[in-house]
Design an enzyme around this catalytic site. Structure first.
Site, short mmCIF file in Angstrom:
data_model
loop_
_atom_site.label_atom_id
_atom_site.label_comp_id
_atom_site.label_asym_id
_atom_site.label_seq_id
_atom_site.Cartn_x
_atom_site.Cartn_y
_atom_site.Cartn_z
N GLU A 187 -3.10 13.67 -11.35
CA GLU A 187 -2.68 12.59 -12.25
C GLU A 187 -3.42 12.68 -13.58
OE1 GLU A 187 -3.13 8.85 -10.18
OE2 GLU A 187 -1.96 9.60 -8.48
N HIS A 243 1.04 5.29 -10.61
CA HIS A 243 -0.07 4.78 -9.77
C HIS A 243 -0.26 3.27 -9.99
CE1 HIS A 243 -3.93 6.16 -7.54
NE2 HIS A 243 -3.60 4.94 -7.19
N ARG A 286 -2.21 8.92 -1.83
CA ARG A 286 -2.87 9.81 -2.79
C ARG A 286 -2.02 11.08 -2.93
NH1 ARG A 286 -5.38 6.12 -4.21
NH2 ARG A 286 -7.63 5.82 -4.34
C1 DGY Z 1 -6.54 2.24 -4.22
O1 DGY Z 1 -6.93 1.09 -4.02
O2 DGY Z 1 -7.03 3.21 -3.65
C2 DGY Z 1 -5.41 2.43 -5.20
O3 DGY Z 1 -5.03 3.72 -5.33
C3 DGY Z 1 -5.74 1.87 -6.56
O4 DGY Z 1 -5.70 0.52 -6.46
#
Ligand code: DGY
Length: 340
Positions: free
Chosen positions: A277, A295, A248
């Site tokens: 984002e 992402h 993240r």
């Molecule tokens: C997650 O699964 O947390 C990813 O960021 C999106 O698939």
């Protein structure tokens, strides 16, 4: 009963879910403003969400009919989980099915940075290539170097397996290790297994940062991991360090990362996630030694289908079969939820 689905579902999953109740779809790429989400949630018992959807206090408080949030992602920092539990709203996520895809992308970024693949591609396309040169676009060798994996959950482990295959030495830190010294870390069975299987060694975050030629972030975003990697952490990394983030964006202070890149405190970065984002820091956009992706860690056809299936299955288990979905984030409310 009505369902709200944010984003599209694969055709077969849409058909499966619509047998339970009518579905309203809203296709959006960034978070809906709270008021729009609140309006769409009226009368909906179930919502299917993704990481950009803000299921915050205001939204949850304004959705009296809501009984379940099925998040199509493993990360769930966009959902106020304690409040959901308090309000008796089930929350599920999609663990396990996206580990390989996400680790593949993390390793792809690592290779792209270390072998300067994006720069090389632009070099050829722009017509600059005049022929073989001994020192053209020299990269960094991988085998024999050390990778520091921040967060050794399922995805961290999948990354470690790939790293082992490429001859990297693996060190890692686990959640809760922040602020601890090496002596304060209590090695457990999971660590012993990782040492036996991958000769991986658990260390403090500080030791990891000081000793890694590659640092790859794989922890969940939480209060404790927000801006976990900032100015101090980048200054601990060796100058040849390549930094990878597929977890993240908010785990990293993006200004500190941009500074580290521009002052050559680190060598390169591969990023799939960003602080706000889809905005990307201007300096990172301008840096040739930063490889950017939008992402897409879990974005393979197979994995996205598996994520949708896991989310839909959890909804059907809870509402149709009355069995506790195994991927609930607040399983402790299941018995009360069934009674409600
Ligand atoms: C997650 O699964 O947390 C990813 O960021 C999106 O698939």
């Amino acid at each position: 009963m009505k369902i709200l689905c944010l984003g599209r579902l694969p055709q077969d999953m849409e058909e499966t879910l619509s047998a339970l109740a009518p579905i309203e779809f809203i296709d959006r790429t960034t978070a809906l403003p709270d008021d729009q989400l609140i309006a769409a949630l009226q009368g909906k018992s179930i919502i299917l969400t993704e990481p950009q959807d803000g299921l915050n206090e205001k939204v949850i408080a304004s959705a009296p009919a809501l009984k379940m949030i099925a998040q199509r992602a493993v990360g769930y920092d966009n959902i106020n989980l304690p409040l959901c539990s308090q309000r008796n709203i089930l929350v599920s996520n999609t663990p396990g099915v996206l580990d390989n895809a996400t680790a593949d992308l993390a390793f792809a970024l690592l290779l792209a940075c270390s072998r300067r693949i994006v720069e090389a591609d632009s070099y050829v396309r722009s017509g600059q290539w005049t022929g073989f040169e001994n020192d053209l676009l020299l990269g960094t060798e991988i085998a024999g170097k050390t990778i520091g994996i921040v967060g050794m959950g399922r995805i961290g482990y999948a990354m470690a397996k790939r790293c082992q295959g490429f001859g990297l030495k693996i060190i890692y830190s686990r959640s809760g290790d922040q602020g601890r010294t090496d002596c304060e870390i209590e090695i457990d069975d999971k660590d012993r297994k990782l040492t036996t299987e991958l000769t991986a060694q658990r260390v403090s975050l500080e030791t990891l940062l000081k000793n890694s030629s590659f640092v790859s972030v794989h922890c969940l975003l939480s209060k404790a991991t927000t801006e976990l990697i900032g100015h101090k952490e980048f200054s601990l990394m060796p100058p040849d360090c390549i930094f990878i983030n597929t977890a993240r964006g908010k785990i990293v202070d993006e200004q500190a990362l941009a500074d580290a890149i521009f002052t050559n405190k680190i060598k390169a970065a591969g990023l799939d996630v960003f602080y706000s984002e889809p905005e990307v820091h201007k300096l990172l956009l301008a840096a040739p030694n930063v490889v950017l992706a939008p992402h897409i860690g879990s974005a393979t056809a197979e994995t996205r289908h598996a994520m949708a299936k896991l989310a839909v299955t959890a909804v059907l288990q809870a509402f149709q079969e009355q069995i506790k979905p195994p991927n609930l984030l607040n399983a402790e409310i299941w018995t009360d939820w069934q009674k409600s």
